[in-house]
Design an enzyme around this catalytic site. Structure first.
Site, PDB file in Angstrom:
ATOM      1  N   ILE A   1     -13.766  -1.988   0.586  1.00 28.09           N
ATOM      2  CA  ILE A   1     -13.549  -0.364   0.312  1.00 28.09           C
ATOM      3  C   ILE A   1     -12.696   0.312   1.692  1.00 28.09           C
ATOM      4  O   ILE A   1     -12.792  -0.292   2.795  1.00 28.09           O
ATOM      5  CB  ILE A   1     -14.836   0.247   0.431  1.00 28.09           C
ATOM      6  CG1 ILE A   1     -15.828  -0.218  -0.898  1.00 28.09           C
ATOM      7  CG2 ILE A   1     -14.723   1.820   0.438  1.00 28.09           C
ATOM      8  CD1 ILE A   1     -17.241   0.035  -0.853  1.00 28.09           C
ATOM      9  N   LYS A   2     -11.788   1.055   1.223  1.00 30.70           N
ATOM     10  CA  LYS A   2     -10.986   2.029   1.973  1.00 30.70           C
ATOM     11  C   LYS A   2     -11.646   3.478   2.490  1.00 30.70           C
ATOM     12  O   LYS A   2     -11.652   3.923   1.296  1.00 30.70           O
ATOM     13  CB  LYS A   2      -9.654   1.990   1.645  1.00 30.70           C
ATOM     14  CG  LYS A   2      -8.739   2.837   2.712  1.00 30.70           C
ATOM     15  CD  LYS A   2      -7.370   2.868   2.265  1.00 30.70           C
ATOM     16  CE  LYS A   2      -6.261   3.854   2.975  1.00 30.70           C
ATOM     17  NZ  LYS A   2      -4.926   3.728   2.543  1.00 30.70           N
ATOM     18  N   THR A   3     -12.132   3.566   3.564  1.00 28.84           N
ATOM     19  CA  THR A   3     -12.552   4.937   3.734  1.00 28.84           C
ATOM     20  C   THR A   3     -12.049   5.396   4.979  1.00 28.84           C
ATOM     21  O   THR A   3     -11.622   4.815   5.925  1.00 28.84           O
ATOM     22  CB  THR A   3     -14.087   4.964   3.636  1.00 28.84           C
ATOM     23  OG1 THR A   3     -14.650   6.416   3.451  1.00 28.84           O
ATOM     24  CG2 THR A   3     -14.847   4.392   4.543  1.00 28.84           C
TER      25      THR A   3
END
Length: 294
Positions: A202-204
């Site tokens: 996940i990219k956050t």
């Protein structure tokens, strides 16, 4: 039929040495199939367990933004210093040389521009094209709290299912809904939803307060989004804090290709991510490389 003459009898069985079964180095990925792990091992450095992704996919909804007017001139010189390029199939086919050895994460969701509601995306790339392009992961935007939240989640789960079929991981890219605060509570919610529904990483965004609760409560790796352009020392500090609080690397775009010295900046980011260099020392490296134009 192979010639059977001259075959020597096997003797080196090493019966005193049990075969080792090694665990996979990435959080939450040990049960994945071999092909999936192999692709993730190209995205993430197996020694550090982290990645420096260079995000250059902004044009799919922004057009030719500053620093991406000419990808061939501005970005190709940066590619050797990245572990992974995150881009669209149009840029990959038209500009990126096939001899590139870096991993490729392909943007597969789209459908809206900055002139419309951004959360109104659908799957825009067929899995067969991802296979043809030999990508290491497929990136899907997920708009938790956005007007089209449900559609974006379904987009992601569809790509997870299809990707699992062919051994290609799915990267969920969290986007902040218009009425949602950029705080740890929101990002815990967004990241956990994506992980629970099968995203492989996940990219956050990074937040100063309680970011470690975001990474700790997410059962798969998180990479930090670079976000808008900020001064180099601040960007290096943000990257340092993120990895020290559990992020498995960064996915930076504007803070690298909009820097005064992009090649120097990406090398400084690498020092922070892979070598645990402090922001101060990394910034000194940046200034030194900028001065020598390396």
């Amino acid at each position: 039929m192979p010639d059977a003459d001259g075959i020597k009898e096997a003797k080196m069985f090493h019966c005193d040495m049990p075969q080792e079964t090694q665990g996979f180095f990435l959080k939450g990925s040990n049960s994945l199939d071999w092909g999936m792990k192999n692709r993730l091992s190209r995205i993430f450095n197996p020694k550090s367990g982290r990645t420096v992704m260079l995000a250059i996919d902004h044009g799919y909804f922004q057009g030719p933004t500053t620093g991406l007017e000419r990808v061939d001139i501005n970005i190709l010189p940066l590619a050797p210093y990245a572990d992974t390029l995150m881009l669209t199939r149009g840029i990959l086919r038209s500009i990126i040389p096939p001899s590139l050895t870096q991993a490729v994460v392909l943007r597969v969701s789209g459908g809206a521009s900055i002139l419309k509601e951004l959360s109104n995306e659908e799957i825009a790339v067929d899995i067969e094209d991802s296979i043809r392009l030999n990508v290491c992961a497929m990136a899907v935007q997920v708009f938790i709290g956005g007007e089209f939240e449900r559609q974006s989640i379904i987009n992601m789960t569809k790509m997870v299912d299809i990707g699992n079929r062919y051994g290609i991981p799915t990267l969920a890219v969290t986007a902040v809904g218009k009425d949602m605060a950029r705080d740890a509570k929101y990002f815990r919610l967004a990241c956990r939803i994506c992980a629970e529904l099968g995203a492989h990483y996940i990219k956050t965004y990074y937040v100063e307060k309680d970011f470690e609760t975001v990474t700790s409560s997410c059962p798969v790796p998180i990479v930090m989004a670079g976000g808008k352009k900020i001064p180099e020392l601040e960007a290096l500090t943000m990257a340092y804090n993120a990895v020290q609080k559990g992020a498995a690397g960064v996915d930076m775009g504007r803070n690298i290709f909009q820097s005064d010295a992009p090649i120097a900046m990406i090398q400084a980011v690498r020092a922070v991510v892979h070598d645990n260099e402090t922001p101060k020392k990394a910034f000194e490296l940046y200034k030194s490389l900028k001065k020598s134009k390396k």
